[in-house]
Design a protein around this motif. Structure first.
Motif, PDB file in Angstrom:
ATOM      1  N   THR A  75      10.142   2.628 -10.825  1.00  0.00           N
ATOM      2  CA  THR A  75      11.109   1.976  -9.947  1.00  0.00           C
ATOM      3  C   THR A  75      10.905   0.464  -9.974  1.00  0.00           C
ATOM      4  O   THR A  75       9.780  -0.016  -9.816  1.00  0.00           O
ATOM      5  CB  THR A  75      10.941   2.464  -8.487  1.00  0.00           C
ATOM      6  N   ALA A  76      11.989  -0.270 -10.179  1.00  0.00           N
ATOM      7  CA  ALA A  76      11.912  -1.735 -10.126  1.00  0.00           C
ATOM      8  C   ALA A  76      12.193  -2.170  -8.695  1.00  0.00           C
ATOM      9  O   ALA A  76      13.269  -1.928  -8.158  1.00  0.00           O
ATOM     10  CB  ALA A  76      12.929  -2.345 -11.073  1.00  0.00           C
ATOM     11  N   ILE A  77      11.200  -2.801  -8.054  1.00  0.00           N
ATOM     12  CA  ILE A  77      11.333  -3.237  -6.674  1.00  0.00           C
ATOM     13  C   ILE A  77      10.573  -4.548  -6.515  1.00  0.00           C
ATOM     14  O   ILE A  77       9.505  -4.727  -7.090  1.00  0.00           O
ATOM     15  CB  ILE A  77      10.812  -2.146  -5.706  1.00  0.00           C
ATOM     16  N   ALA A  78      11.156  -5.483  -5.779  1.00  0.00           N
ATOM     17  CA  ALA A  78      10.510  -6.771  -5.531  1.00  0.00           C
ATOM     18  C   ALA A  78      10.344  -6.944  -4.031  1.00  0.00           C
ATOM     19  O   ALA A  78      11.239  -6.642  -3.247  1.00  0.00           O
ATOM     20  CB  ALA A  78      11.357  -7.908  -6.091  1.00  0.00           C
ATOM     21  N   ILE A  79       9.186  -7.464  -3.630  1.00  0.00           N
ATOM     22  CA  ILE A  79       8.879  -7.722  -2.228  1.00  0.00           C
ATOM     23  C   ILE A  79       8.776  -9.230  -2.048  1.00  0.00           C
ATOM     24  O   ILE A  79       8.047  -9.897  -2.781  1.00  0.00           O
ATOM     25  CB  ILE A  79       7.545  -7.070  -1.831  1.00  0.00           C
ATOM     26  N   VAL A  80       9.507  -9.768  -1.063  1.00  0.00           N
ATOM     27  CA  VAL A  80       9.482 -11.209  -0.790  1.00  0.00           C
ATOM     28  C   VAL A  80       8.991 -11.406   0.633  1.00  0.00           C
ATOM     29  O   VAL A  80       9.612 -10.939   1.581  1.00  0.00           O
ATOM     30  CB  VAL A  80      10.888 -11.833  -0.958  1.00  0.00           C
ATOM     31  N   ASP A  81       7.864 -12.090   0.783  1.00  0.00           N
ATOM     32  CA  ASP A  81       7.300 -12.372   2.101  1.00  0.00           C
ATOM     33  C   ASP A  81       8.022 -13.585   2.682  1.00  0.00           C
ATOM     34  O   ASP A  81       7.796 -14.709   2.253  1.00  0.00           O
ATOM     35  CB  ASP A  81       5.805 -12.641   1.971  1.00  0.00           C
ATOM     36  N   VAL A  82       8.906 -13.357   3.626  1.00  0.00           N
ATOM     37  CA  VAL A  82       9.686 -14.439   4.238  1.00  0.00           C
ATOM     38  C   VAL A  82       8.851 -15.082   5.327  1.00  0.00           C
ATOM     39  O   VAL A  82       8.444 -14.413   6.273  1.00  0.00           O
ATOM     40  CB  VAL A  82      11.016 -13.899   4.821  1.00  0.00           C
ATOM     41  N   THR A  98       9.249   9.061  -3.128  1.00  0.00           N
ATOM     42  CA  THR A  98       9.178   8.810  -1.691  1.00  0.00           C
ATOM     43  C   THR A  98      10.362   7.950  -1.273  1.00  0.00           C
ATOM     44  O   THR A  98      10.759   7.038  -1.995  1.00  0.00           O
ATOM     45  CB  THR A  98       7.865   8.067  -1.345  1.00  0.00           C
ATOM     46  N   TRP A  99      10.918   8.221  -0.106  1.00  0.00           N
ATOM     47  CA  TRP A  99      12.021   7.420   0.431  1.00  0.00           C
ATOM     48  C   TRP A  99      11.459   6.348   1.349  1.00  0.00           C
ATOM     49  O   TRP A  99      10.683   6.637   2.254  1.00  0.00           O
ATOM     50  CB  TRP A  99      12.995   8.310   1.200  1.00  0.00           C
ATOM     51  N   LEU A 100      11.853   5.120   1.105  1.00  0.00           N
ATOM     52  CA  LEU A 100      11.449   3.973   1.922  1.00  0.00           C
ATOM     53  C   LEU A 100      12.638   3.559   2.781  1.00  0.00           C
ATOM     54  O   LEU A 100      13.689   3.203   2.255  1.00  0.00           O
ATOM     55  CB  LEU A 100      11.012   2.818   1.006  1.00  0.00           C
ATOM     56  N   LEU A 118      14.678   5.042  -2.992  1.00  0.00           N
ATOM     57  CA  LEU A 118      13.817   6.023  -3.644  1.00  0.00           C
ATOM     58  C   LEU A 118      12.767   5.292  -4.478  1.00  0.00           C
ATOM     59  O   LEU A 118      13.097   4.527  -5.385  1.00  0.00           O
ATOM     60  CB  LEU A 118      14.643   6.952  -4.535  1.00  0.00           C
ATOM     61  N   VAL A 119      11.503   5.501  -4.134  1.00  0.00           N
ATOM     62  CA  VAL A 119      10.393   4.867  -4.841  1.00  0.00           C
ATOM     63  C   VAL A 119       9.662   5.934  -5.642  1.00  0.00           C
ATOM     64  O   VAL A 119       9.235   6.949  -5.090  1.00  0.00           O
ATOM     65  CB  VAL A 119       9.419   4.187  -3.848  1.00  0.00           C
ATOM     66  N   SER A 120       9.551   5.687  -6.936  1.00  0.00           N
ATOM     67  CA  SER A 120       8.858   6.609  -7.832  1.00  0.00           C
ATOM     68  C   SER A 120       8.337   5.804  -9.015  1.00  0.00           C
ATOM     69  O   SER A 120       8.686   4.628  -9.167  1.00  0.00           O
ATOM     70  CB  SER A 120       9.815   7.709  -8.292  1.00  0.00           C
ATOM     71  N   PRO A 121       7.497   6.401  -9.871  1.00  0.00           N
ATOM     72  CA  PRO A 121       7.025   5.661 -11.034  1.00  0.00           C
ATOM     73  C   PRO A 121       8.201   5.110 -11.841  1.00  0.00           C
ATOM     74  O   PRO A 121       9.193   5.805 -12.069  1.00  0.00           O
ATOM     75  CB  PRO A 121       6.250   6.718 -11.836  1.00  0.00           C
ATOM     76  N   ALA A 145       0.833  -1.207   0.000  1.00  0.00           N
ATOM     77  CA  ALA A 145       0.000   0.000   0.000  1.00  0.00           C
ATOM     78  C   ALA A 145       0.871   1.261   0.000  1.00  0.00           C
ATOM     79  O   ALA A 145       0.581   2.223  -0.713  1.00  0.00           O
ATOM     80  CB  ALA A 145      -0.939  -0.005   1.203  1.00  0.00           C
ATOM     81  N   GLU A 146       1.947   1.252   0.782  1.00  0.00           N
ATOM     82  CA  GLU A 146       2.848   2.404   0.839  1.00  0.00           C
ATOM     83  C   GLU A 146       3.532   2.648  -0.503  1.00  0.00           C
ATOM     84  O   GLU A 146       3.613   3.775  -0.987  1.00  0.00           O
ATOM     85  CB  GLU A 146       3.896   2.193   1.923  1.00  0.00           C
ATOM     86  N   ILE A 147       4.007   1.570  -1.123  1.00  0.00           N
ATOM     87  CA  ILE A 147       4.680   1.694  -2.419  1.00  0.00           C
ATOM     88  C   ILE A 147       3.686   2.126  -3.499  1.00  0.00           C
ATOM     89  O   ILE A 147       3.977   2.995  -4.320  1.00  0.00           O
ATOM     90  CB  ILE A 147       5.396   0.381  -2.791  1.00  0.00           C
ATOM     91  N   THR A 148       2.501   1.537  -3.490  1.00  0.00           N
ATOM     92  CA  THR A 148       1.474   1.903  -4.468  1.00  0.00           C
ATOM     93  C   THR A 148       1.091   3.370  -4.337  1.00  0.00           C
ATOM     94  O   THR A 148       0.966   4.088  -5.336  1.00  0.00           O
ATOM     95  CB  THR A 148       0.231   1.005  -4.308  1.00  0.00           C
ATOM     96  N   ALA A 149       0.942   3.841  -3.105  1.00  0.00           N
ATOM     97  CA  ALA A 149       0.595   5.249  -2.887  1.00  0.00           C
ATOM     98  C   ALA A 149       1.696   6.171  -3.407  1.00  0.00           C
ATOM     99  O   ALA A 149       1.414   7.204  -4.022  1.00  0.00           O
ATOM    100  CB  ALA A 149       0.345   5.503  -1.401  1.00  0.00           C
ATOM    101  N   ALA A 150       2.942   5.792  -3.191  1.00  0.00           N
ATOM    102  CA  ALA A 150       4.065   6.607  -3.669  1.00  0.00           C
ATOM    103  C   ALA A 150       4.082   6.664  -5.192  1.00  0.00           C
ATOM    104  O   ALA A 150       4.282   7.731  -5.784  1.00  0.00           O
ATOM    105  CB  ALA A 150       5.383   6.044  -3.146  1.00  0.00           C
TER     106      ALA A 150
END
Length: 87
Positions: A59-66, A37-39, A54-57, A25-30
Protein backbone atom coordinates in the motif's frame (compact mmCIF):
# COMPACT_ATOMS: atom_id res chain seq x y z
CA UNK A 1 -5.11 19.72 18.83
CA UNK A 2 -2.67 17.74 16.71
CA UNK A 3 -3.45 16.78 13.15
CA UNK A 4 -1.89 14.29 10.82
CA UNK A 5 -2.45 14.51 7.09
CA UNK A 6 -2.44 11.32 5.06
CA UNK A 7 -2.19 10.96 1.31
CA UNK A 8 -3.68 7.73 0.00
CA UNK A 9 -4.50 7.01 -3.61
CA UNK A 10 -3.52 10.59 -4.44
CA UNK A 11 -6.24 12.02 -2.18
CA UNK A 12 -5.81 13.83 1.16
CA UNK A 13 -7.25 12.58 4.44
CA UNK A 14 -6.72 13.66 8.06
CA UNK A 15 -6.50 12.21 11.54
CA UNK A 16 -6.79 14.13 14.80
CA UNK A 17 -5.58 13.47 18.32
CA UNK A 18 -3.01 10.88 17.27
CA UNK A 19 0.75 10.94 17.21
CA UNK A 20 2.80 10.18 14.14
CA UNK A 21 4.59 7.50 16.14
CA UNK A 22 1.36 5.66 17.07
CA UNK A 23 0.07 5.85 13.48
CA UNK A 24 3.36 4.56 12.08
CA UNK A 25 3.28 1.69 14.58
CA UNK A 26 -0.29 0.80 13.57
CA UNK A 27 0.53 0.85 9.85
CA UNK A 28 3.77 -1.09 10.37
CA UNK A 29 1.94 -3.75 12.38
CA UNK A 30 -0.70 -4.10 9.65
CA UNK A 31 1.90 -4.43 6.90
CA UNK A 32 4.18 -6.85 8.75
CA UNK A 33 1.28 -9.06 9.86
CA UNK A 34 0.26 -9.55 6.25
CA UNK A 35 -3.38 -9.15 7.29
CA UNK A 36 -5.20 -6.30 5.52
CA UNK A 37 -6.36 -3.68 8.03
CA UNK A 38 -8.83 -0.79 7.72
CA UNK A 39 -7.60 2.58 8.98
CA UNK A 40 -10.39 5.01 9.90
CA UNK A 41 -9.63 8.59 8.85
CA UNK A 42 -11.48 11.83 8.11
CA UNK A 43 -12.46 12.82 4.60
CA UNK A 44 -13.72 16.16 3.37
CA UNK A 45 -13.27 19.75 4.41
CA UNK A 46 -15.43 21.61 6.88
CA UNK A 47 -17.71 18.71 7.74
CA UNK A 48 -15.70 15.57 8.21
CA UNK A 49 -16.91 12.19 7.08
CA UNK A 50 -15.43 8.86 8.08
CA UNK A 51 -13.37 7.14 5.42
CA UNK A 52 -11.67 3.77 5.68
CA UNK A 53 -8.31 3.14 4.02
CA UNK A 54 -7.21 -0.43 3.36
CA UNK A 55 -3.63 -0.95 4.56
CA UNK A 56 -1.78 -4.04 3.40
CA UNK A 57 1.68 -4.94 2.07
CA UNK A 58 2.40 -2.79 -0.98
CA UNK A 59 0.00 0.00 0.00
CA UNK A 60 1.30 3.45 -0.92
CA UNK A 61 0.55 5.81 1.97
CA UNK A 62 2.18 9.05 3.11
CA UNK A 63 1.98 10.53 6.61
CA UNK A 64 2.44 14.30 7.07
CA UNK A 65 2.95 15.64 10.59
CA UNK A 66 1.11 18.99 10.53
CA UNK A 67 2.63 21.42 13.01
CA UNK A 68 0.45 24.53 13.27
CA UNK A 69 3.11 26.79 14.79
CA UNK A 70 5.96 25.83 12.49
CA UNK A 71 7.16 28.45 9.99
CA UNK A 72 6.57 27.82 6.31
CA UNK A 73 9.64 26.55 4.52
CA UNK A 74 9.85 27.32 0.83
CA UNK A 75 12.11 25.21 -1.36
CA UNK A 76 13.40 26.51 -4.65
CA UNK A 77 16.06 25.24 -7.05
CA UNK A 78 18.56 27.76 -5.73
CA UNK A 79 17.75 28.24 -2.06
CA UNK A 80 15.69 27.32 0.96
CA UNK A 81 14.22 30.02 3.12
CA UNK A 82 11.64 30.46 5.86
CA UNK A 83 8.66 32.56 4.81
CA UNK A 84 7.81 35.51 7.02
CA UNK A 85 4.37 34.72 8.42
CA UNK A 86 3.78 38.36 9.37
CA UNK A 87 3.40 39.52 5.78
Amino acid sequence: MSRIDIVYGGKPYTLGDRTVESLRAEITAAVTSGVPTWLRVNSGAGRYQDAYLLVSPGTAIAIVDVQPNAPDVILTDEQTFIADSTE
